[in-house]
Scaffold this motif. Structure first.
Motif, PDB file in Angstrom:
ATOM      1  N   LEU A   1      -6.754   1.661   5.103  1.00  0.00           N
ATOM      2  CA  LEU A   1      -7.377   1.476   3.765  1.00  0.00           C
ATOM      3  C   LEU A   1      -7.622  -0.103   3.281  1.00  0.00           C
ATOM      4  N   ARG A   2      -6.533  -0.647   3.343  1.00  0.00           N
ATOM      5  CA  ARG A   2      -6.431  -2.167   3.257  1.00  0.00           C
ATOM      6  C   ARG A   2      -7.152  -2.695   4.093  1.00  0.00           C
ATOM      7  N   HIS A   3      -6.967  -2.785   5.325  1.00  0.00           N
ATOM      8  CA  HIS A   3      -7.736  -3.623   6.583  1.00  0.00           C
ATOM      9  C   HIS A   3      -8.937  -3.172   7.049  1.00  0.00           C
ATOM     10  N   GLY A   4      -9.303  -1.854   6.798  1.00  0.00           N
ATOM     11  CA  GLY A   4     -10.664  -1.292   7.616  1.00  0.00           C
ATOM     12  C   GLY A   4     -10.475  -1.299   8.940  1.00  0.00           C
ATOM     13  N   THR A   5      -9.379  -1.033   9.489  1.00  0.00           N
ATOM     14  CA  THR A   5      -9.219  -0.963  11.033  1.00  0.00           C
ATOM     15  C   THR A   5      -7.980  -0.013  11.265  1.00  0.00           C
TER      16      THR A   5
END
Length: 264
Positions: free
Chosen positions: A196-200
């Motif tokens: 959710l923070r980094h999108g990976t």
């Protein structure tokens, strides 16, 4: 073959040979995702996650033959046979995710059934595309469109809301299982928070380390979960549920971490 584990390779080779004979011209490729693709496979707790890509939706007679094949493999006594988990995905559904797509043959926890692909398959497609292990077929990048960071975030939110968050109201599934599953919950939530923070998507050990650094109040619990992945230890259901409640609080407060500058 393709993994460092001879017993895993043995069951994968059997699966490939038998399924290829059934699929015939429907066979496009066979790919591994999950821990065998991310490099954090654990001999004590990991599954063998696979995806057959087929030319189109399979007819009923082929589905029936695949079910009989899987039952034969399970009954054969090979180590790791019961750990096979995956699906037979048509090209159209592996190309881009369709939440309303047709039900497809699915293997999970020793069961064979037809099911629509859930939002988690946005993540599986991303993993197969970027680091999947190719057992047969073309480069997965030729079959799967790129998955955006926002698509990954939405997929993670879907899994949290459909599977994990309801356990706060009814923890029966988690309560019936031991510490290995409590560890699985904690580490999976670490991975969700990182995504959710980094999108990976990163491996579970990387996500766990990141969570320990970013959420120091939960550092000891995460360390306990990492230890418990490798064998039975005292159960810690209430602590796992507390971390689940914390995760939900983070999601509710930050709107699903819609961008990487979200404050967590």
């Amino acid at each position: 073959m393709v993994t460092p584990y001879p017993d895993v390779n043995k069951v994968l080779n059997l699966l490939l040979v038998k399924a290829k004979a059934i699929l015939g011209g429907q066979m496009t490729g066979l790919y591994l995702y999950g821990s065998l693709a991310s490099g954090d496979f654990d001999l004590h707790s990991s599954d063998i996650d696979f995806a057959f890509v087929t030319e189109s939706v399979l007819p009923p007679e082929t589905v029936a033959a695949l079910e009989a094949m899987h039952r034969e493999i399970w009954a054969g006594g090979l180590k790791w046979a019961a750990k096979l988990e995956g699906a037979y995905v048509p090209k159209s559904l592996i190309r881009r995710h369709d939440p309303h797509g047709p039900a497809i043959p699915t293997v999970n926890e020793g069961a064979f059934y037809l099911a629509e692909l859930g939002s988690d398959w946005v993540i599986q497609r991303h993993v197969i595309r970027e680091c999947g292990v190719v057992l047969a077929g073309p480069d997965p990048k030729t079959l799967i469109d790129p998955v955006s960071p926002d698509d990954i975030r939405q997929s993670v939110l879907g899994v949290l809301r459909a599977w994990w968050f309801p356990m706060l109201e009814n923890p029966e599934w988690l309560a019936e299982r031991g510490s290995v599953y409590h560890a699985y919950a904690v580490i999976s939530l670490c991975r969700a928070l990182h995504a959710l923070r980094h999108g990976t998507i990163v491996s579970k050990p990387v996500a766990a380390q990141w969570a320990q650094e970013n959420y120091p109040a939960w550092k000891d619990l995460i360390a306990q979960a990492l230890r418990s992945q490798h064998g039975e230890h005292p159960a810690f259901l209430e602590a796992a549920l507390a971390f689940l409640r914390f995760t939900k609080t983070q999601v509710d407060a930050d709107g699903g971490f819609q961008n990487t500058s979200a404050k967590i």
